[in-house]
Design a protein around this motif. Sequence first.
Motif, PDB file in Angstrom:
ATOM      1  N   ARG A   1       0.826  -1.207   0.000  1.00 28.48           N
ATOM      2  CA  ARG A   1       0.000   0.000   0.000  1.00 28.48           C
ATOM      3  C   ARG A   1       0.861   1.257   0.000  1.00 28.48           C
ATOM      4  NH1 ARG A   1      -2.319   1.240   6.049  1.00 28.48           N
ATOM      5  NH2 ARG A   1      -2.477   3.270   5.042  1.00 28.48           N
ATOM      6  N   ALA A   2       0.185   2.368  -0.236  1.00 31.81           N
ATOM      7  CA  ALA A   2       0.779   3.699  -0.146  1.00 31.81           C
ATOM      8  C   ALA A   2       2.122   3.795  -0.865  1.00 31.81           C
ATOM      9  CB  ALA A   2       0.863   4.092   1.323  1.00 31.81           C
ATOM     10  N   ILE A   3       3.158   4.241  -0.146  1.00 30.04           N
ATOM     11  CA  ILE A   3       4.439   4.517  -0.802  1.00 30.04           C
ATOM     12  C   ILE A   3       5.050   3.239  -1.384  1.00 30.04           C
ATOM     13  CG2 ILE A   3       5.930   4.245   1.239  1.00 30.04           C
ATOM     14  CD1 ILE A   3       6.144   7.116  -1.271  1.00 30.04           C
ATOM     15  N   ARG A   4       4.731   2.107  -0.772  1.00 33.48           N
ATOM     16  CA  ARG A   4       5.297   0.839  -1.271  1.00 33.48           C
ATOM     17  C   ARG A   4       4.805   0.584  -2.690  1.00 33.48           C
ATOM     18  NH1 ARG A   4       3.851  -2.299   4.380  1.00 33.48           N
ATOM     19  NH2 ARG A   4       4.961  -0.773   5.638  1.00 33.48           N
ATOM     20  N   MET A   5       3.502   0.796  -2.843  1.00 37.41           N
ATOM     21  CA  MET A   5       2.896   0.575  -4.156  1.00 37.41           C
ATOM     22  C   MET A   5       3.438   1.600  -5.161  1.00 37.41           C
ATOM     23  SD  MET A   5      -1.104   1.002  -4.855  1.00 37.41           S
ATOM     24  CE  MET A   5      -1.961  -0.420  -4.364  1.00 37.41           C
ATOM     25  N   THR A   6       3.495   2.844  -4.734  1.00 35.15           N
ATOM     26  CA  THR A   6       3.865   3.880  -5.703  1.00 35.15           C
ATOM     27  C   THR A   6       5.367   3.860  -6.013  1.00 35.15           C
ATOM     28  OG1 THR A   6       3.758   5.452  -3.872  1.00 35.15           O
ATOM     29  CG2 THR A   6       1.923   5.449  -5.395  1.00 35.15           C
ATOM     30  N   LEU A   7       6.197   3.360  -5.098  1.00 33.52           N
ATOM     31  CA  LEU A   7       7.621   3.248  -5.447  1.00 33.52           C
ATOM     32  C   LEU A   7       7.849   2.067  -6.384  1.00 33.52           C
ATOM     33  CD1 LEU A   7       9.576   4.132  -2.165  1.00 33.52           C
ATOM     34  CD2 LEU A   7       9.378   5.481  -4.261  1.00 33.52           C
ATOM     35  N   ASP A   8       7.044   1.028  -6.218  1.00 32.50           N
ATOM     36  CA  ASP A   8       7.167  -0.117  -7.142  1.00 32.50           C
ATOM     37  C   ASP A   8       6.619   0.227  -8.522  1.00 32.50           C
ATOM     38  OD1 ASP A   8       8.241  -1.509  -5.112  1.00 32.50           O
ATOM     39  OD2 ASP A   8       6.542  -2.866  -4.783  1.00 32.50           O
ATOM     40  N   ARG A   9       5.660   1.122  -8.551  1.00 33.29           N
ATOM     41  CA  ARG A   9       5.068   1.549  -9.831  1.00 33.29           C
ATOM     42  C   ARG A   9       5.233   3.063  -9.943  1.00 33.29           C
ATOM     43  NH1 ARG A   9       4.247  -3.148 -10.431  1.00 33.29           N
ATOM     44  NH2 ARG A   9       2.322  -4.364 -10.608  1.00 33.29           N
ATOM     45  N   PRO A  10       6.470   3.530 -10.109  1.00 36.53           N
ATOM     46  CA  PRO A  10       6.720   4.974  -9.970  1.00 36.53           C
ATOM     47  C   PRO A  10       6.001   5.842 -10.992  1.00 36.53           C
ATOM     48  CG  PRO A  10       8.702   3.810 -10.681  1.00 36.53           C
ATOM     49  CD  PRO A  10       7.686   2.765 -10.389  1.00 36.53           C
ATOM     50  N   ALA A  11       5.536   5.237 -12.083  1.00 36.27           N
ATOM     51  CA  ALA A  11       4.885   6.061 -13.105  1.00 36.27           C
ATOM     52  C   ALA A  11       3.697   6.813 -12.497  1.00 36.27           C
ATOM     53  CB  ALA A  11       4.431   5.199 -14.261  1.00 36.27           C
ATOM     54  N   LEU A  12       2.940   6.119 -11.660  1.00 31.04           N
ATOM     55  CA  LEU A  12       1.746   6.722 -11.067  1.00 31.04           C
ATOM     56  C   LEU A  12       2.122   7.894 -10.151  1.00 31.04           C
ATOM     57  CD1 LEU A  12      -1.295   6.662 -10.572  1.00 31.04           C
ATOM     58  CD2 LEU A  12      -0.933   4.892  -8.847  1.00 31.04           C
ATOM     59  N   LEU A  13       3.154   7.671  -9.325  1.00 33.88           N
ATOM     60  CA  LEU A  13       3.572   8.715  -8.386  1.00 33.88           C
ATOM     61  C   LEU A  13       4.148   9.909  -9.149  1.00 33.88           C
ATOM     62  CD1 LEU A  13       3.904   9.619  -5.502  1.00 33.88           C
ATOM     63  CD2 LEU A  13       6.000   8.306  -5.327  1.00 33.88           C
ATOM     64  N   ARG A  14       4.928   9.614 -10.194  1.00 35.61           N
ATOM     65  CA  ARG A  14       5.528  10.707 -10.976  1.00 35.61           C
ATOM     66  C   ARG A  14       4.447  11.568 -11.630  1.00 35.61           C
ATOM     67  NH1 ARG A  14       9.473   7.830 -14.608  1.00 35.61           N
ATOM     68  NH2 ARG A  14       8.637   9.303 -16.116  1.00 35.61           N
ATOM     69  N   TYR A  15       3.470  10.889 -12.125  1.00 38.36           N
ATOM     70  CA  TYR A  15       2.347  11.531 -12.797  1.00 38.36           C
ATOM     71  C   TYR A  15       1.593  12.426 -11.809  1.00 38.36           C
ATOM     72  CZ  TYR A  15      -2.442  10.372 -14.698  1.00 38.36           C
ATOM     73  OH  TYR A  15      -3.723  10.339 -15.162  1.00 38.36           O
TER      74      TYR A  15
END
Length: 752
Positions: free
Chosen positions: A535-549
């Motif tokens: 969840r949270a940062i774990r998910m978004t660091l594994d899938r950085p495209a979403l966080l970057r966007y």
Amino acid sequence: MPATAGPRLLLKRMHDIMVERISPQLRLDKIVQLIASNMVAEVCSIYLAKPGGWLELFATEGLNKAAVHKTRLKMGEGIVGDVALNGRPLNLSDAPAHPSFSYRPETGEDPYQSMLGVPILRGPRAVGVVAVQNRTHRHYGEEEVEALQTIAMVLAEMVVSGSLVDLGEIDAGPKRDRPWRGQGVPFCEGIAMGRAVLHEPRVKVEKLIADDVVVERQRLDAAIAELRDSLDAMLASEDTVITGETRDVLEAYRMFAHDRGWLTKLREAVASGLTAEAAVERVQNDTRARMARLIDPLIKERLHDLDDLANRLLRHLTGKADTSAHEALPADTLLFARTMGPAELLDYDRTKLRGLVLEEGSPTSHVAIVARALDIPVVGRIENVLEQVEAGDWVIADGDTAEIHIRPAHDVREAYRHKLALRAQRQAAFAAMRTQPSITKDGERVRLLMNAGLLADLPHLEETGAEGIGLFRTELHFMISSTMPRLKNLVDLYTAVLDGAAGKPVVFRTLDLGGDKVLPYARPLPEENPAMGWRAIRMTLDRPALLRYQIRALLKAATGRDIDLMFPMVAEVAEFRAARALVDRELERIAQMKADPPRKVRVGTMLEVPALAFQLPALLSSVDFISVGSNDLMQFFFASDRGNPRLGGRYDLLSPPMLNFLKGIVDASRARGVPVTLCGEMAGRPLEAMALIGLGFRSLSMAPASIGPVKQMLLALNTGKLASSMSDLYDRSEHSLREQLKQLAINERVPV
Ligand code: PEP
Ligand code: MG
């Protein structure tokens, strides 16, 4: 005679009897005669429900007339009672052999072998039974059953309209004229009082018997085509914010709208001589009767959908709007719905909306999240509430106790008026403090910020006098959207938030998804411990495209102004650094593109995983600020699920270990000069907020409604005295320090 011409002719004759100037009993007698001859039956009888759960013979052709108003059966007793209780027809070629058969000698029914009994339904309930009998072992054909059901429907209308019998004599179903109290589940606190508005208005079918069957068939077909088109349009629309639940329901509607079985039944009902509206109602009656008998919740749910779809079709036929959103609303509207999507709620005029009552739903449903942002009380999961309420009824929804009162008695209304007046007084006192600086008696400034997540929250900044938004939960917007929001959509939203904040600081937390926060358009991944899962940062660091966007959208929205960003669920400094590197990359990109950057970007982290508190020196040298998330911190600190009601009162935040832990964080942050806020729910409870200020916190972020009570508390506080009184408490070994803290507040006259 063709199967459908019979009932058509019969309906016409029934209509003629209805307009004759004769006594109700004679009318009933003529009707049973007519049905018997039309159905080639030797007997036709009508039984109607009487108060106390009885069914009484009201008219008969073929049985002993002396039994009329004498023969009575209990609901469930005999074949007639069975038909009424279960709300479904019984077609028996050998009635005396049926286990429910109950012999009534006074009726003289000995010679009759076959029997067809059909319920006279009003909604899911039977208000009577119409039965035909024959001497032979006759098996009534399907068309005959259908025909008698159509007749029963017309009879139901005649019964409840009072044109066949005096309504005082019978039990015509739930009367929506008495006070009714329901108990549900609190979804959103507060009290609302006003007039009921049905989100999906009921359609009253006035005309049952068709003048021209061909015209009715055309009307039905046109309405079905319109219904299908409107469903297709809703499902295809990109603009409509439809959540996963709403989408599922719409998909189910679409499936039913093409269901041949349903369409055939509707067309047959029209062919039997009913108007298109009456045909829909006739098929709907069957659905409702089936629903009432079902136990399987899944099938029940689907039948519920079918019932809703029939309502939609009725509205297409009558030209009524699908929802009441754009109708003239009473000044104090309490909205009633089975369930609804967040976008549908936002469609209503907020200045008139006082409360929401749902038959289903859950406190974490998206409509509840939106209602909370709109600050309207919501009571959910109230069984059968839609059956009890009538549009325009006086209603009270108590989001604190989850009670709902429909047409309340005078004293209940008065009690609530009093409660509301007290609340209003308190609100007025808080509003009066809105512009007062939040400074303690000994001159310490405490920043009071509010938590938000939707655009609808923004007006609360002004209303409460909050100094800014200490936590903007960005995932809420993703959760209430039907599809992944596009970059432009996010830029627009974040720009609107910064504009709405009008220079006050806003701390945007990047996506905190996972756990109970699921996206309607993402496939859920089964996890054994979702709160501790991917969840949270774990998910978004594994899938950085979403966080970057998301970061790209946030930085673009902040062009030329300040922005604060923070990451959720960071467990180690390395995670924070990795996330911060993404922000730096996006800033470089802005520079490369020679676009205008934000004026200032501060990057911080939530501290809600205990491990992070054991890396404070490294963390504090890497972050611009920290925000303690006590909701998650508490659950991981005590290994105690925050959503499990059984553990609700088990551990206390106001306990020596927790307060010591928080003190370590606040002391270290202040020593390093790193701003620290606490943004969990505890910040909004005056006693807890007092303890936090005693520990050294000078910045708290909370639900908007908590700002007033917390400010009132801190204005009466002497922080120096409090800190020294609390210093004795940290080494204690009690389960909780709540009582000691309360005593400190009482001694110092601090309102908590
Ligand atoms: C927290 O965990 O304390 C917090 C503020 O975040 P959320 O409630 O959104 O998990
Ligand atoms: Mg959290």
